[in-house]
Design a protein around this motif. Structure first.
Motif, mmCIF file in Angstrom:
data_model
loop_
_atom_site.group_PDB
_atom_site.id
_atom_site.type_symbol
_atom_site.label_atom_id
_atom_site.label_comp_id
_atom_site.label_asym_id
_atom_site.label_seq_id
_atom_site.Cartn_x
_atom_site.Cartn_y
_atom_site.Cartn_z
ATOM 1 N N ALA A 117 126.672 -18.038 -12.096
ATOM 2 C CA ALA A 117 125.366 -17.795 -12.715
ATOM 3 C C ALA A 117 125.301 -16.380 -13.290
ATOM 4 N N VAL A 118 125.800 -15.404 -12.549
ATOM 5 C CA VAL A 118 125.807 -14.020 -13.035
ATOM 6 C C VAL A 118 126.717 -13.891 -14.250
ATOM 7 N N ALA A 119 127.869 -14.527 -14.211
ATOM 8 C CA ALA A 119 128.805 -14.468 -15.336
ATOM 9 C C ALA A 119 128.200 -15.107 -16.584
ATOM 10 N N VAL A 120 127.586 -16.268 -16.431
ATOM 11 C CA VAL A 120 126.967 -16.962 -17.566
ATOM 12 C C VAL A 120 125.810 -16.132 -18.119
ATOM 13 N N SER A 121 125.009 -15.564 -17.227
ATOM 14 C CA SER A 121 123.891 -14.725 -17.657
ATOM 15 C C SER A 121 124.392 -13.528 -18.458
ATOM 16 N N SER A 122 125.460 -12.900 -18.015
ATOM 17 C CA SER A 122 126.028 -11.757 -18.723
ATOM 18 C C SER A 122 126.528 -12.150 -20.101
ATOM 19 N N VAL A 123 127.188 -13.274 -20.193
ATOM 20 C CA VAL A 123 127.712 -13.748 -21.478
ATOM 21 C C VAL A 123 126.572 -14.069 -22.438
ATOM 22 N N VAL A 124 125.516 -14.709 -21.943
ATOM 23 C CA VAL A 124 124.369 -15.055 -22.792
ATOM 24 C C VAL A 124 123.680 -13.776 -23.276
ATOM 25 N N HIS A 125 123.522 -12.819 -22.388
ATOM 26 C CA HIS A 125 122.905 -11.547 -22.770
ATOM 27 C C HIS A 125 123.743 -10.835 -23.838
ATOM 28 N N LEU A 126 125.040 -10.806 -23.655
ATOM 29 C CA LEU A 126 125.929 -10.175 -24.621
ATOM 30 C C LEU A 126 125.867 -10.892 -25.968
ATOM 31 N N ALA A 127 125.831 -12.210 -25.946
ATOM 32 C CA ALA A 127 125.751 -12.980 -27.191
ATOM 33 C C ALA A 127 124.442 -12.707 -27.927
ATOM 34 N N ALA A 128 123.348 -12.601 -27.194
ATOM 35 C CA ALA A 128 122.058 -12.316 -27.818
ATOM 36 C C ALA A 128 122.055 -10.920 -28.442
ATOM 37 N N ARG A 129 122.630 -9.952 -27.739
ATOM 38 C CA ARG A 129 122.700 -8.588 -28.268
ATOM 39 C C ARG A 129 123.564 -8.549 -29.526
ATOM 40 N N ARG A 130 124.672 -9.259 -29.517
ATOM 41 C CA ARG A 130 125.547 -9.301 -30.705
ATOM 42 C C ARG A 130 124.857 -9.981 -31.878
ATOM 43 N N ALA A 131 124.047 -10.988 -31.597
ATOM 44 C CA ALA A 131 123.316 -11.673 -32.672
ATOM 45 C C ALA A 131 122.331 -10.722 -33.341
ATOM 46 N N VAL A 132 121.657 -9.900 -32.542
ATOM 47 C CA VAL A 132 120.730 -8.905 -33.101
ATOM 48 C C VAL A 132 121.496 -7.886 -33.933
ATOM 49 N N GLN A 133 122.641 -7.425 -33.424
ATOM 50 C CA GLN A 133 123.460 -6.466 -34.173
ATOM 51 C C GLN A 133 123.941 -7.076 -35.489
ATOM 52 N N ALA A 134 124.322 -8.334 -35.466
ATOM 53 C CA ALA A 134 124.790 -9.003 -36.680
ATOM 54 C C ALA A 134 123.665 -9.130 -37.706
ATOM 55 N N ALA A 135 122.461 -9.434 -37.244
ATOM 56 C CA ALA A 135 121.322 -9.549 -38.156
ATOM 57 C C ALA A 135 121.029 -8.197 -38.805
ATOM 58 N N ARG A 136 121.067 -7.129 -38.018
ATOM 59 C CA ARG A 136 120.846 -5.787 -38.578
ATOM 60 C C ARG A 136 121.935 -5.427 -39.576
ATOM 61 N N ALA A 137 123.168 -5.771 -39.255
ATOM 62 C CA ALA A 137 124.279 -5.482 -40.161
ATOM 63 C C ALA A 137 124.112 -6.246 -41.478
ATOM 64 N N ARG A 138 123.638 -7.493 -41.402
ATOM 65 C CA ARG A 138 123.397 -8.282 -42.619
ATOM 66 C C ARG A 138 122.313 -7.618 -43.472
ATOM 67 N N GLU A 139 121.222 -7.189 -42.825
ATOM 68 C CA GLU A 139 120.141 -6.531 -43.554
ATOM 69 C C GLU A 139 120.629 -5.239 -44.205
ATOM 70 N N GLU A 140 121.404 -4.469 -43.461
ATOM 71 C CA GLU A 140 121.929 -3.212 -43.985
ATOM 72 C C GLU A 140 122.863 -3.469 -45.157
ATOM 73 N N ALA A 141 123.714 -4.476 -45.033
ATOM 74 C CA ALA A 141 124.645 -4.804 -46.121
ATOM 75 C C ALA A 141 123.881 -5.246 -47.366
ATOM 76 N N ALA A 142 122.835 -6.043 -47.184
ATOM 77 C CA ALA A 142 122.043 -6.499 -48.327
ATOM 78 C C ALA A 142 121.345 -5.317 -49.001
ATOM 79 N N SER A 143 120.823 -4.389 -48.187
ATOM 80 C CA SER A 143 120.166 -3.210 -48.740
ATOM 81 C C SER A 143 121.151 -2.327 -49.497
#
Length: 120
Positions: free
Chosen positions: A4-30
């Motif tokens: 459960a702790v391992a899965v929670s960590s992976v999900v948290h990391l994936a969510a953080r990476r998704a936010v970083q990817a969205a910001r990178a997309r916005e920055e690239a478009a700008s």
């Protein structure tokens, strides 16, 4: 429990990476839009300030020291003086005043450093 702790960590990391990817997309478009504007001939300081304030909000004024006093070289969304503005010294004779900007930092290309260095 360990799984459960391992899965929670992976999900948290994936969510953080998704936010970083969205910001990178916005920055690239700008950055792409800014590059297209500059390559299309809109490379004046006012055009760049218009792009940045249009993308990130707020107001901006570029001032240059001439004859011992600061004069407006270019501005965007500024009517009259720019009260309570943050001041970014680009060189000893060039400064940028900004106010009302979004809390998100500008793209890497547009981050200004203190006197004597960096790119605008």
């Amino acid at each position: 429990m360990t799984v459960a702790v391992a899965v929670s960590s992976v999900v948290h990391l994936a969510a953080r990476r998704a936010v970083q990817a969205a910001r990178a997309r916005e920055e690239a478009a700008s950055l792409l839009e800014l590059a297209q504007n500059v390559l299309g001939g809109a490379d004046s300081p006012k055009a760049v300030l218009d792009h940045l304030t249009g993308t990130h909000g707020g107001q901006a004024e570029l001032q240059e020291r001439a004859g011992g006093r600061w004069v407006r070289a270019a501005s965007s969304q500024v009517h009259g003086s720019l009260p309570a503005a943050a001041r970014i010294d680009i060189r000893a004779d060039l400064t940028l005043l900004v106010t009302g900007q979004s809390t998100r930092p500008p793209p890497r290309c547009c981050r200004l450093r203190g006197p004597g260095g960096g790119r605008a």
